[in-house]
Write an enzyme that holds these catalytic residues in place. Structure first.
Site, short mmCIF file in Angstrom:
data_model
loop_
_atom_site.label_atom_id
_atom_site.label_comp_id
_atom_site.label_asym_id
_atom_site.label_seq_id
_atom_site.Cartn_x
_atom_site.Cartn_y
_atom_site.Cartn_z
N GLY A 294 98.87 179.18 49.33
CA GLY A 294 97.98 178.01 49.25
C GLY A 294 96.55 178.39 48.95
N SER A 295 96.38 179.35 48.03
CA SER A 295 95.03 179.92 47.84
C SER A 295 94.35 179.46 46.55
CB SER A 295 95.10 181.45 47.90
OG SER A 295 96.06 181.95 47.01
N TYR B 67 99.90 166.31 61.68
CA TYR B 67 99.16 167.53 61.34
C TYR B 67 99.04 168.41 62.59
CZ TYR B 67 95.43 170.68 59.80
OH TYR B 67 94.70 171.80 59.48
N ILE C 80 85.73 173.25 58.63
CA ILE C 80 85.42 174.15 57.51
C ILE C 80 85.34 173.30 56.25
CG2 ILE C 80 86.15 176.18 56.21
CD1 ILE C 80 85.56 176.76 59.19
#
Ligand SMILES: NC(=O)c1ccc[n+]([C@@H]2O[C@H](COP(=O)([O-])OP(=O)(O)OC[C@H]3O[C@@H](n4cnc5c(N)ncnc54)[C@H](O)[C@@H]3O)[C@@H](O)[C@H]2O)c1
Length: 245
Positions: free
Chosen positions: A16-17, A148, A181
């Protein structure tokens, strides 16, 4: 000369980068000399800028498009890496999603396990390291999306489970639990970067919102010899909200 983290000769997969925290981890590991494999579900052209940026500071990463919630695709991805580079030293399970219950479970929890299990025989050969991205919301109850939080709690449980079961293989497994973040995931929730800043301006103990690089630094630490005596640990990185917020 100061201390240098040198991962030259090592091979790392970051799931997932294509953007956000994952892209920052790819950059950080590349700077440390690692050959990085980027993974995401998007076209390679969308990650070209990250490939080029990394090439300027280290080795050009290799991109593999793969949906980590599909076990067969994951097995093929790991095989492709080992066929091409002959080894795997570091697995960063970063891919994560805010979606419905089934998709969240498929990606955030099961997909991570598929990656770890497929990589296990190769990580065993290199005394490898696994880093799992969970979330501080597991402890705080924040985000407003139960599926989540619950599936990220699965990542937390997986970190402990795998640390226990892989320790005898010489594989260390640690986690990072971020909060707040700046990334697409957070911006999507609030609508804009400005709205994120507005919401958190007065409630962050350290007086700032985290950036993807803040998490990448911790992942680098957990991926190298500096953390050699740690396994089964999950480090909270939330600007101080949990403990003094
Ligand atoms: N941003 C935060 O504040 C925050 C807080 C806590 C935890 N996290 C965790 O950190 C990780 C990275 O988050 P981010 O903020 O960079 O999110 P992001 O949405 O910017 O990036 C996540 C990436 O994962 C990819 N992805 C989704 N499903 C995939 C699949 N099935 N296979 C492969 N790739 C897939 C997406 O395409 C995306 O590029 C996630 O695991 C997330 O849960 C982030």
């Amino acid at each position: 000369m100061g201390y240098l983290v040198d991962l030259d000769g090592q091979v790392a997969l970051v799931t997932g980068s294509g953007q956000g925290i994952g892209a920052a981890i790819v950059q950080k590991l590349s700077e440390a000399g690692c050959q990085v494999i980027m993974n995401d579900v998007c076209e390679e052209s969308l990650v070209e800028h990250t490939l080029q940026e990394c090439e300027q500071v280290g080795k050009r990463p290799f991109y593999i498009r793969c949906d980590i919630s599909d076990e067969q695709q994951v097995q093929k991805m790991i095989q492709k890496i080992v066929d091409k580079y002959g080894r795997l030293d570091i697995l960063v399970n970063n891919a994560g999603i805010v979606a419905d219950w089934d998709k969240s479970y498929a990606v955030n929890t099961k997909g991570m396990y598929y990656c770890c299990e497929a990589a296990r025989p190769y990580l065993q050969q290199t005394k490898g390291r696994i880093v799992i991205l969970t979330s501080a919301s597991v402890f705080s109850g924040g985000t407003g999306f139960p599926q989540y939080n619950v599936t990220k709690a699965g990542c937390y449980a997986l970190t402990l489970f795998l640390a226990r079961n892989y320790a005898k293989l010489g594989i260390r497994v640690n986690g990072v639990a971020p909060a707040v973040i700046m990334s697409k995931m957070l911006v999507t929730r609030f609508g804009s970067e400005e709205a994120v800043r507005e919401h958190y301006r007065d409630i962050m103990p350290l007086g700032k919102i985290g950036m993807p690089e803040d998490i990448a630094n911790i992942v680098l630490f957990l991926s190298c010899e500096l953390s050699d005596y740690m396994t089964g640990e999950v480090l909270i990185a939330d600007g101080g909200r949990m403990h003094i917020g």
